[in-house]
Design a protein around this motif. Structure first.
Motif, short mmCIF file in Angstrom:
data_model
loop_
_atom_site.label_atom_id
_atom_site.label_comp_id
_atom_site.label_asym_id
_atom_site.label_seq_id
_atom_site.Cartn_x
_atom_site.Cartn_y
_atom_site.Cartn_z
N GLU A 6 -3.99 2.35 8.70
CA GLU A 6 -2.99 1.29 8.07
C GLU A 6 -1.81 1.10 8.80
OE1 GLU A 6 -5.25 3.67 4.58
OE2 GLU A 6 -4.31 4.08 6.36
N SER A 7 -1.35 0.08 8.94
CA SER A 7 -0.04 -0.42 9.12
C SER A 7 0.70 -1.49 8.67
CB SER A 7 0.13 -0.37 10.74
OG SER A 7 -0.66 -1.61 11.30
N GLY A 8 2.14 -1.70 8.48
CA GLY A 8 2.65 -2.73 8.08
C GLY A 8 3.45 -2.54 6.83
N GLY A 9 3.50 -1.07 6.18
CA GLY A 9 4.18 -1.01 4.99
C GLY A 9 5.77 -1.12 5.52
N GLY A 10 6.52 -0.82 4.41
CA GLY A 10 7.80 -0.79 4.71
C GLY A 10 8.74 -0.96 3.35
N LEU A 11 10.08 -1.19 3.34
CA LEU A 11 10.90 -1.59 2.42
C LEU A 11 11.26 -2.94 2.36
CD1 LEU A 11 12.85 -0.49 -0.07
CD2 LEU A 11 14.57 0.07 1.79
N PHE A 37 -6.88 0.21 -1.90
CA PHE A 37 -6.40 0.56 -3.06
C PHE A 37 -4.76 1.02 -2.84
CE2 PHE A 37 -10.18 1.64 -5.35
CZ PHE A 37 -11.19 1.30 -4.33
N ARG A 38 -4.19 1.30 -4.14
CA ARG A 38 -2.86 1.92 -3.97
C ARG A 38 -2.60 3.01 -5.12
NH1 ARG A 38 0.43 -3.55 -6.39
NH2 ARG A 38 -0.31 -3.01 -8.60
N GLN A 39 -1.74 3.94 -4.61
CA GLN A 39 -1.39 5.02 -5.50
C GLN A 39 0.16 4.77 -5.76
OE1 GLN A 39 -3.26 8.64 -4.32
NE2 GLN A 39 -2.87 9.47 -6.38
N PRO A 40 0.64 4.48 -6.90
CA PRO A 40 1.85 4.23 -7.43
C PRO A 40 2.38 5.89 -7.55
CG PRO A 40 1.01 3.02 -8.68
CD PRO A 40 -0.25 3.79 -8.00
N PRO A 41 3.62 6.15 -7.27
CA PRO A 41 4.26 7.56 -7.44
C PRO A 41 3.83 8.03 -9.02
CG PRO A 41 6.08 5.98 -6.84
CD PRO A 41 4.83 5.38 -7.16
N GLY A 42 3.15 9.24 -9.16
CA GLY A 42 2.96 9.91 -10.01
C GLY A 42 1.64 9.29 -11.08
N LYS A 43 0.88 8.41 -10.24
CA LYS A 43 -0.25 7.86 -10.81
C LYS A 43 -1.40 8.00 -10.00
CE LYS A 43 2.71 4.35 -13.41
NZ LYS A 43 2.75 2.94 -13.55
N GLU A 44 -2.50 7.59 -10.74
CA GLU A 44 -3.80 7.62 -10.09
C GLU A 44 -3.83 6.50 -9.06
OE1 GLU A 44 -4.84 10.92 -11.80
OE2 GLU A 44 -6.44 9.83 -10.79
N VAL A 94 1.64 3.84 -2.23
CA VAL A 94 1.11 4.09 -0.90
C VAL A 94 -0.28 3.48 -1.08
CG1 VAL A 94 0.14 5.93 0.58
CG2 VAL A 94 2.13 6.34 -0.66
N TYR A 95 -0.17 2.47 0.08
CA TYR A 95 -1.65 1.69 0.20
C TYR A 95 -2.54 2.31 1.10
CZ TYR A 95 0.50 -2.05 -2.83
OH TYR A 95 1.00 -2.54 -3.67
N PHE A 96 -3.76 2.37 0.70
CA PHE A 96 -4.92 2.97 1.54
C PHE A 96 -5.78 1.90 1.75
CE2 PHE A 96 -3.73 7.35 1.09
CZ PHE A 96 -2.92 7.38 -0.07
N CYS A 97 -6.45 1.96 3.01
CA CYS A 97 -7.65 1.18 3.23
C CYS A 97 -8.84 1.87 3.09
CB CYS A 97 -7.54 0.69 4.84
SG CYS A 97 -8.75 -0.14 5.41
N ALA A 98 -9.91 1.26 2.75
CA ALA A 98 -11.44 2.17 2.36
C ALA A 98 -12.47 1.28 2.98
CB ALA A 98 -11.22 2.80 0.90
N GLY A 116 -8.18 5.70 5.12
CA GLY A 116 -7.20 5.74 5.98
C GLY A 116 -6.20 6.80 5.53
N GLN A 117 -5.20 7.03 6.14
CA GLN A 117 -4.10 8.04 5.84
C GLN A 117 -2.88 7.35 4.86
OE1 GLN A 117 -3.75 6.26 8.35
NE2 GLN A 117 -1.79 5.46 8.39
N GLY A 118 -2.89 5.96 4.58
CA GLY A 118 -2.05 5.34 3.59
C GLY A 118 -0.87 4.95 4.36
N THR A 119 -0.16 3.87 3.77
CA THR A 119 1.14 3.25 4.22
C THR A 119 1.92 3.18 3.15
OG1 THR A 119 2.15 1.67 5.91
CG2 THR A 119 0.33 0.87 4.53
N GLN A 120 3.25 3.40 3.12
CA GLN A 120 4.32 3.55 2.18
C GLN A 120 4.50 1.69 1.91
OE1 GLN A 120 5.22 5.97 -0.27
NE2 GLN A 120 6.10 3.81 -1.44
N VAL A 121 4.36 1.25 0.77
CA VAL A 121 5.31 -0.02 0.37
C VAL A 121 6.07 0.38 -0.76
CG1 VAL A 121 4.97 -2.24 -0.50
CG2 VAL A 121 3.21 -1.31 1.32
N THR A 122 7.54 -0.30 -0.55
CA THR A 122 8.68 0.09 -1.48
C THR A 122 9.22 -0.99 -1.67
OG1 THR A 122 8.91 2.35 -0.66
CG2 THR A 122 10.63 1.37 -2.08
N VAL A 123 9.21 -1.71 -2.86
CA VAL A 123 9.74 -3.04 -3.39
C VAL A 123 10.95 -2.36 -4.20
CG1 VAL A 123 9.44 -5.22 -4.25
CG2 VAL A 123 7.54 -4.05 -3.22
N SER A 124 12.11 -3.09 -3.83
CA SER A 124 13.71 -2.67 -4.40
C SER A 124 13.70 -4.03 -5.50
CB SER A 124 14.54 -2.67 -3.60
OG SER A 124 14.68 -3.82 -2.81
#
Length: 125
Positions: A6-11, A37-44, A94-98, A116-124
């Protein structure tokens, strides 16, 4: 065997857009249905979107992203995309490709064989 990167994540700020890419290598890409898929902090880990194999005629989205996110695939480039518009702070994860070999597009992570290993997306806000 399929390898996914995966690629393209960011703040970004709320309301912005991002496009995630997932490059696949290995066997025939068009024979795999793909998902994000995605995994928010502390969630499934949770389902975001999926697209069927071959020409990708079937798509499915989580209710929380429908009408904001678009999944697509380019078999010539062995790549699946996730266009994310009108991003919200709750999209932070963290967004994962499957991938899975077959026509169906399950929403349960256990339905996919390759990740995949995942890519972080952070939205402020």
């Amino acid at each position: 065997q399929v390898q996914l990167v995966e690629s393209g994540g960011g703040l970004v700020q709320a309301g912005d857009s991002l496009r995630l890419s997932c490059a696949a290598s290995g066997r025939i890409f068009s024979s795999y249905s793909m998902a994000w898929f995605r995994q928010p902090p502390g969630k499934e880990r949770e389902f975001v979107a999926a697209i069927s194999w071959s020409s990708g005629t079937r798509k499915n989205y989580a209710a929380s992203v429908k009408d904001r996110f678009t999944i697509s695939r380019d078999n010539a480039k062995n790549t699946v995309y996730l266009q994310m518009n009108s991003l919200k702070p709750e999209d932070t994860a963290v967004y994962f490709c499957a991938a899975r070999n077959g026509a169906t597009i399950p929403t349960d992570p256990s339905g996919y064989n390759y990740w995949g290993q995942g890519t972080q997306v952070t939205v402020s806000s």
